[in-house]
Design a protein around this motif. Sequence first.
Motif, PDB file in Angstrom:
ATOM      1  N   HIS A 129       0.732  -1.111  -0.045  1.00  4.78           N
ATOM      2  CA  HIS A 129       0.079   0.267  -0.185  1.00  4.78           C
ATOM      3  C   HIS A 129       1.199   1.504   0.114  1.00  4.78           C
ATOM      4  O   HIS A 129       0.311   2.338  -0.542  1.00  4.78           O
ATOM      5  N   GLU A 130       1.835   1.099   0.747  1.00  3.08           N
ATOM      6  CA  GLU A 130       2.857   2.568   1.166  1.00  3.08           C
ATOM      7  C   GLU A 130       3.472   2.256  -0.186  1.00  3.08           C
ATOM      8  O   GLU A 130       3.661   3.416  -1.005  1.00  3.08           O
ATOM      9  N   ILE A 131       3.871   1.440  -0.691  1.00  3.05           N
ATOM     10  CA  ILE A 131       4.594   1.290  -2.074  1.00  3.05           C
ATOM     11  C   ILE A 131       3.695   2.256  -3.305  1.00  3.05           C
ATOM     12  O   ILE A 131       4.067   2.775  -4.523  1.00  3.05           O
ATOM     13  N   GLY A 132       2.561   2.177  -2.958  1.00  7.08           N
ATOM     14  CA  GLY A 132       1.625   2.023  -4.529  1.00  7.08           C
ATOM     15  C   GLY A 132       0.815   3.822  -4.042  1.00  7.08           C
ATOM     16  O   GLY A 132       1.210   4.587  -5.276  1.00  7.08           O
ATOM     17  N   LYS A 133       1.062   4.357  -2.931  1.00  7.58           N
ATOM     18  CA  LYS A 133       0.506   5.194  -2.473  1.00  7.58           C
ATOM     19  C   LYS A 133       1.841   6.073  -2.726  1.00  7.58           C
ATOM     20  O   LYS A 133       1.831   7.379  -3.495  1.00  7.58           O
ATOM     21  N   LEU A 134       2.710   5.989  -2.895  1.00  7.07           N
ATOM     22  CA  LEU A 134       4.395   6.612  -2.801  1.00  7.07           C
ATOM     23  C   LEU A 134       4.254   7.088  -4.781  1.00  7.07           C
ATOM     24  O   LEU A 134       4.849   7.979  -5.589  1.00  7.07           O
ATOM     25  N   TYR A 135       3.701   5.615  -5.182  1.00 11.57           N
ATOM     26  CA  TYR A 135       3.865   6.102  -7.400  1.00 11.57           C
ATOM     27  C   TYR A 135       2.701   6.850  -7.342  1.00 11.57           C
ATOM     28  O   TYR A 135       2.859   7.974  -8.618  1.00 11.57           O
ATOM     29  N   CYS A 136       1.547   6.929  -6.700  1.00 13.24           N
ATOM     30  CA  CYS A 136       0.864   7.476  -6.534  1.00 13.24           C
ATOM     31  C   CYS A 136       0.614   8.995  -6.985  1.00 13.24           C
ATOM     32  O   CYS A 136       0.550   9.632  -7.515  1.00 13.24           O
ATOM     33  N   ASP A 137       1.594   9.517  -5.741  1.00  9.92           N
ATOM     34  CA  ASP A 137       1.363  10.857  -5.477  1.00  9.92           C
ATOM     35  C   ASP A 137       2.638  11.199  -6.689  1.00  9.92           C
ATOM     36  O   ASP A 137       2.968  12.936  -6.712  1.00  9.92           O
ATOM     37  N   ARG A 138       3.524  10.514  -7.197  1.00  7.19           N
ATOM     38  CA  ARG A 138       4.527  10.944  -8.135  1.00  7.19           C
ATOM     39  C   ARG A 138       3.885  10.776  -9.752  1.00  7.19           C
ATOM     40  O   ARG A 138       4.165  11.247 -10.570  1.00  7.19           O
ATOM     41  N   LYS A 189      -9.144   1.132   2.238  1.00  5.24           N
ATOM     42  CA  LYS A 189      -7.858   2.513   1.854  1.00  5.24           C
ATOM     43  C   LYS A 189      -7.129   2.308  -0.082  1.00  5.24           C
ATOM     44  O   LYS A 189      -6.813   3.196  -0.214  1.00  5.24           O
ATOM     45  N   ALA A 190      -7.300   0.776  -0.278  1.00  6.42           N
ATOM     46  CA  ALA A 190      -6.092   0.665  -1.083  1.00  6.42           C
ATOM     47  C   ALA A 190      -7.520   0.564  -2.211  1.00  6.42           C
ATOM     48  O   ALA A 190      -6.825   0.939  -2.814  1.00  6.42           O
ATOM     49  N   THR A 191      -8.627  -0.116  -2.135  1.00  3.99           N
ATOM     50  CA  THR A 191      -9.507   0.297  -3.494  1.00  3.99           C
ATOM     51  C   THR A 191     -10.015   1.469  -3.778  1.00  3.99           C
ATOM     52  O   THR A 191      -9.964   1.933  -4.855  1.00  3.99           O
ATOM     53  N   GLN A 192      -9.493   2.701  -2.246  1.00  7.87           N
ATOM     54  CA  GLN A 192     -10.151   3.659  -2.923  1.00  7.87           C
ATOM     55  C   GLN A 192      -9.125   4.501  -3.743  1.00  7.87           C
ATOM     56  O   GLN A 192      -9.199   5.166  -4.897  1.00  7.87           O
TER      57      GLN A 192
END
Length: 373
Positions: free
Chosen positions: A9-18, A46-49
């Motif tokens: 989830h954290e990795i995905g969020k980092l990529y998403c922010d980028r 949280k991940a699905t959102q």
Amino acid sequence: MSNQAERLHEIGKLYCDRGDYSLALPNLQEAAALMLAEKKFDGFLKATQMVLRIHAEREEHEEINKIKESLHDLVIREGLELNAKTYYILGTCAVYKGQADSAEAYFKKSLEISLKDDHKENICHAILGLSIAYRMQQKYELALKEIYNLNIFLQVLDIPELRIASANSNARILMDLKKFEQALDVLWGAYEEVKTIKNLGISIYLMANIGIVLFELGQKDAAKIYLNLAAKSIDPSSNNFLLKNVKNYLEQLDNNGGSDTDLVFDLENHAIIERSLGKIDFKNQFILLDLLKLFISNKGQIFSKEYLVEHVWKQDYNPDVHDNKIYVTIKRLRKMIEPDYDKPKYIFRAKNGYYLNKSAKVELSESRAEGAL
């Protein structure tokens, strides 16, 4: 969340922010699947959102419908209760699909739950969503009222991303009302704050909106710089919705003979816009502004140190006093306007002084729009 799911989830969020959705999506999907298998529904939501948001910006509406169906099944089968943030994201998906009424309903449900939970950040997101839905419905008075309510909360809550999102929404409302100067003032305020965050997506939306407002104000060269910055920053596989809008304006500029100006000096507002760097804040550094104005007004002309001291500093030239001062000032100017300081494209040194590259594409703009740049 389990350790593995949390890491994904954290990795995905980092990529998403980028703004790198192609790498964010598989990590978030796997995190959601792990959470669902473990029946850890908070983590799953949280991940699905974030997955839903990615599909929305990519305009992948079929994928969104599949997720909505699976959520509906979970509500029935597992007794899952959708939280405020999930309703907000579903509202956002409806916005991207142009379904204003559905968006309004989702945002109102999000607000209802947020108020019940007294969750201030979720309240802010829901209010932001309502401002967008009302704008889509051309209910501008209601939309501006929600922006006002949101800004009241943000006076207390330190959430830069929401302040910038609020500015973007406010500006879009003002643009619809043809209040372009006010819209630009709002966006310039957010432009200063966007430098403090690491969310590329929000930054891109801000650049795009600045470009659109400048376009509407008739400042074509400045508009093209910001729209090109936005277009170059968007991953075509990540945000098709925004990219199409930006390209539409760029095509209009090309069809209307928009130029390829690299550097624009707005004389009236004492502002500089560079193609790669965007708006450059000189913070009342009038010597630098006067120096640059002199160079741009006389492209290719070499100015001696004596001339620069007499006409910019308004002093009598003294090599012991002024030689180092000129060197340091030129260095500062280069650092501010050159995209690559080590490979200058604007300010050059000659044997007897300094000059602006004759082939540089620069423009002195006499804007008539107060606060436009």
